[in-house]
Design a protein around this motif. Structure first.
Motif, PDB file in Angstrom:
ATOM      1  N   LYS A 128      21.280  18.069  70.023  1.00 20.09           N
ATOM      2  CA  LYS A 128      22.210  17.944  71.163  1.00 20.09           C
ATOM      3  C   LYS A 128      23.197  17.163  71.295  1.00 20.09           C
ATOM      4  CE  LYS A 128      18.996  20.639  74.318  1.00 20.09           C
ATOM      5  NZ  LYS A 128      18.241  20.763  75.527  1.00 20.09           N
ATOM      6  N   ALA A 129      22.572  15.677  71.013  1.00 27.33           N
ATOM      7  CA  ALA A 129      23.577  14.872  70.872  1.00 27.33           C
ATOM      8  C   ALA A 129      24.656  14.959  69.777  1.00 27.33           C
ATOM      9  CB  ALA A 129      22.861  13.589  70.606  1.00 27.33           C
ATOM     10  N   LEU A 130      24.279  15.365  68.548  1.00 23.39           N
ATOM     11  CA  LEU A 130      25.449  15.968  67.798  1.00 23.39           C
ATOM     12  C   LEU A 130      26.235  16.767  68.130  1.00 23.39           C
ATOM     13  CD1 LEU A 130      26.422  15.745  64.817  1.00 23.39           C
ATOM     14  CD2 LEU A 130      24.731  17.283  64.232  1.00 23.39           C
ATOM     15  N   ASN A 131      25.845  17.708  68.807  1.00 23.10           N
ATOM     16  CA  ASN A 131      26.733  18.795  69.208  1.00 23.10           C
ATOM     17  C   ASN A 131      27.653  18.201  70.320  1.00 23.10           C
ATOM     18  OD1 ASN A 131      27.539  21.729  69.590  1.00 23.10           O
ATOM     19  ND2 ASN A 131      26.638  21.228  71.781  1.00 23.10           N
ATOM     20  N   SER A 132      27.284  17.387  71.185  1.00 19.55           N
ATOM     21  CA  SER A 132      28.042  16.916  72.187  1.00 19.55           C
ATOM     22  C   SER A 132      29.120  15.891  71.678  1.00 19.55           C
ATOM     23  CB  SER A 132      27.120  15.999  73.378  1.00 19.55           C
ATOM     24  OG  SER A 132      26.417  16.767  73.847  1.00 19.55           O
ATOM     25  N   LEU A 133      28.856  15.156  70.725  1.00 19.58           N
ATOM     26  CA  LEU A 133      29.563  14.158  70.077  1.00 19.58           C
ATOM     27  C   LEU A 133      30.477  14.989  69.050  1.00 19.58           C
ATOM     28  CD1 LEU A 133      30.364  11.318  69.144  1.00 19.58           C
ATOM     29  CD2 LEU A 133      28.605  11.309  67.417  1.00 19.58           C
ATOM     30  N   LEU A 134      30.208  16.034  68.430  1.00 18.79           N
ATOM     31  CA  LEU A 134      31.376  16.830  67.664  1.00 18.79           C
ATOM     32  C   LEU A 134      32.336  17.702  68.487  1.00 18.79           C
ATOM     33  CD1 LEU A 134      28.998  18.290  64.767  1.00 18.79           C
ATOM     34  CD2 LEU A 134      30.675  16.543  64.604  1.00 18.79           C
ATOM     35  N   LYS A 135      31.726  18.062  69.733  1.00 15.74           N
ATOM     36  CA  LYS A 135      32.768  18.600  70.754  1.00 15.74           C
ATOM     37  C   LYS A 135      33.962  17.502  71.072  1.00 15.74           C
ATOM     38  CE  LYS A 135      29.925  22.029  72.921  1.00 15.74           C
ATOM     39  NZ  LYS A 135      29.405  22.397  74.161  1.00 15.74           N
ATOM     40  N   ILE A 136      33.546  16.325  71.179  1.00 16.20           N
ATOM     41  CA  ILE A 136      34.368  15.325  71.510  1.00 16.20           C
ATOM     42  C   ILE A 136      35.414  15.045  70.393  1.00 16.20           C
ATOM     43  CG2 ILE A 136      34.763  12.558  71.880  1.00 16.20           C
ATOM     44  CD1 ILE A 136      31.831  13.266  73.656  1.00 16.20           C
ATOM     45  N   VAL A 137      34.694  15.007  69.124  1.00 16.89           N
ATOM     46  CA  VAL A 137      35.607  14.817  67.856  1.00 16.89           C
ATOM     47  C   VAL A 137      36.546  15.956  67.747  1.00 16.89           C
ATOM     48  CG1 VAL A 137      35.589  14.312  65.338  1.00 16.89           C
ATOM     49  CG2 VAL A 137      33.775  13.238  66.792  1.00 16.89           C
ATOM     50  N   TYR A 138      36.167  17.222  67.668  1.00 18.91           N
ATOM     51  CA  TYR A 138      36.928  18.268  67.249  1.00 18.91           C
ATOM     52  C   TYR A 138      37.697  18.489  68.488  1.00 18.91           C
ATOM     53  CZ  TYR A 138      33.612  18.891  63.605  1.00 18.91           C
ATOM     54  OH  TYR A 138      32.910  18.993  62.436  1.00 18.91           O
ATOM     55  N   ASN A 139      37.745  18.074  69.726  1.00 20.97           N
ATOM     56  CA  ASN A 139      38.729  18.127  70.895  1.00 20.97           C
ATOM     57  C   ASN A 139      39.836  17.057  70.803  1.00 20.97           C
ATOM     58  OD1 ASN A 139      37.799  20.563  71.839  1.00 20.97           O
ATOM     59  ND2 ASN A 139      36.365  19.658  73.125  1.00 20.97           N
ATOM     60  N   GLY A 140      39.625  15.935  69.831  1.00 18.60           N
ATOM     61  CA  GLY A 140      40.552  14.996  69.755  1.00 18.60           C
ATOM     62  C   GLY A 140      40.368  13.955  70.748  1.00 18.60           C
ATOM     63  N   ASN A 141      39.078  13.793  71.307  1.00 16.73           N
ATOM     64  CA  ASN A 141      38.714  12.908  72.220  1.00 16.73           C
ATOM     65  C   ASN A 141      37.873  11.689  71.874  1.00 16.73           C
ATOM     66  OD1 ASN A 141      40.442  14.196  74.363  1.00 16.73           O
ATOM     67  ND2 ASN A 141      38.692  15.821  74.488  1.00 16.73           N
ATOM     68  N   LEU A 142      37.602  11.372  70.732  1.00 18.40           N
ATOM     69  CA  LEU A 142      36.871  10.608  70.193  1.00 18.40           C
ATOM     70  C   LEU A 142      37.476   9.076  70.538  1.00 18.40           C
ATOM     71  CD1 LEU A 142      34.403   9.505  69.045  1.00 18.40           C
ATOM     72  CD2 LEU A 142      35.543   9.331  66.828  1.00 18.40           C
ATOM     73  N   ALA A 143      38.756   8.678  70.377  1.00 20.84           N
ATOM     74  CA  ALA A 143      39.280   7.745  70.809  1.00 20.84           C
ATOM     75  C   ALA A 143      39.064   7.226  72.327  1.00 20.84           C
ATOM     76  CB  ALA A 143      40.625   7.590  70.363  1.00 20.84           C
ATOM     77  N   LYS A 144      39.374   8.279  73.214  1.00 25.16           N
ATOM     78  CA  LYS A 144      38.857   7.901  74.380  1.00 25.16           C
ATOM     79  C   LYS A 144      37.773   7.907  74.815  1.00 25.16           C
ATOM     80  CE  LYS A 144      39.852  10.264  78.960  1.00 25.16           C
ATOM     81  NZ  LYS A 144      40.410  11.178  79.855  1.00 25.16           N
ATOM     82  N   GLU A 145      36.855   8.365  74.320  1.00 31.98           N
ATOM     83  CA  GLU A 145      35.312   8.190  74.441  1.00 31.98           C
ATOM     84  C   GLU A 145      35.198   6.777  74.033  1.00 31.98           C
ATOM     85  OE1 GLU A 145      31.175   9.621  75.039  1.00 31.98           O
ATOM     86  OE2 GLU A 145      33.514   9.716  76.133  1.00 31.98           O
ATOM     87  N   ALA A 146      35.742   6.356  73.000  1.00 31.70           N
ATOM     88  CA  ALA A 146      35.427   5.013  72.526  1.00 31.70           C
ATOM     89  C   ALA A 146      36.395   3.869  73.100  1.00 31.70           C
ATOM     90  CB  ALA A 146      35.384   5.030  71.007  1.00 31.70           C
ATOM     91  N   GLU A 147      37.292   3.986  73.909  1.00 37.55           N
ATOM     92  CA  GLU A 147      38.373   3.225  74.403  1.00 37.55           C
ATOM     93  C   GLU A 147      37.765   2.084  74.919  1.00 37.55           C
ATOM     94  OE1 GLU A 147      40.708   5.130  77.345  1.00 37.55           O
ATOM     95  OE2 GLU A 147      39.155   5.266  78.650  1.00 37.55           O
ATOM     96  N   VAL A 148      36.512   2.042  75.474  1.00 36.22           N
ATOM     97  CA  VAL A 148      35.826   0.637  75.739  1.00 36.22           C
ATOM     98  C   VAL A 148      35.884  -0.514  74.842  1.00 36.22           C
ATOM     99  CG1 VAL A 148      33.430   1.553  75.238  1.00 36.22           C
ATOM    100  CG2 VAL A 148      34.026  -0.242  77.302  1.00 36.22           C
TER     101      VAL A 148
END
Length: 157
Positions: A128-148
């Motif tokens: 479940k965590a992998l799926n959530s993370l991959l959705k963030i990555v594939y939607n181009g939102n990893l930098a936003k998730e990690a902006e902190v």
């Protein structure tokens, strides 16, 4: 506060005594660290443990302070007072600066489950965590998730 890393393969519990805790609240813990063993590909990094999302996002840097990639671990937090044990659920995601993505060690998770080293509950948490993370990555939102992590910079620690 003490942070530990628990691994199943190889089995170990390691106190991350040299990691510098930069921020800790109810949602996340941010640490700065140097590689435990000297490595030619990276020297240090900064990580954010997302306590309720079951993953940790790290930025890995070379000795010149250049970010090499994001490295994301699927983890499960166990809390005992001021002691945080992050159980590595084996699956990792690497996102390179060119946007390419590698999902690593799903076979290790399956093997650990087959051997009874991780429970079905942990496999479910990991997937479940992998799926959530991959959705963030594939939607181009990893930098936003990690902006902190950007708040704390890339200077060599």
């Amino acid at each position: 506060m003490k942070i530990y890393r628990k691994r199943y393969l190889p089995e170990e519990l390691l106190w991350l005594k040299d990691d510098e805790i930069l921020l800790a609240d109810d949602e996340k813990i941010i640490t700065a660290w140097r590689s435990i063993k000297p490595r030619p590909d990276f020297s240090h990094g900064i990580s954010c443990y997302f306590l309720h999302k079951n993953y940790k996002i790290s930025k890995f840097f070379d000795s010149n302070g250049r970010m090499i990639y994001y490295y994301c671990d699927i983890v499960k937090a166990e809390v005992d007072g001021d002691k945080y044990i992050f159980c590595d659920l084996l699956v990792d995601v690497v996102v390179f600066s060119d946007g390419s993505v590698k999902v690593l060690d799903t076979d290790e998770l399956a093997e650990a489950f087959e051997k009874g080293e991780v429970s079905g509950v942990d496999v479910t948490i990991a997937l479940k965590a992998l799926n959530s993370l991959l959705k963030i990555v594939y939607n181009g939102n990893l930098a936003k998730e990690a902006e902190v992590l950007d708040i704390y910079g890339s200077d060599e620690r």
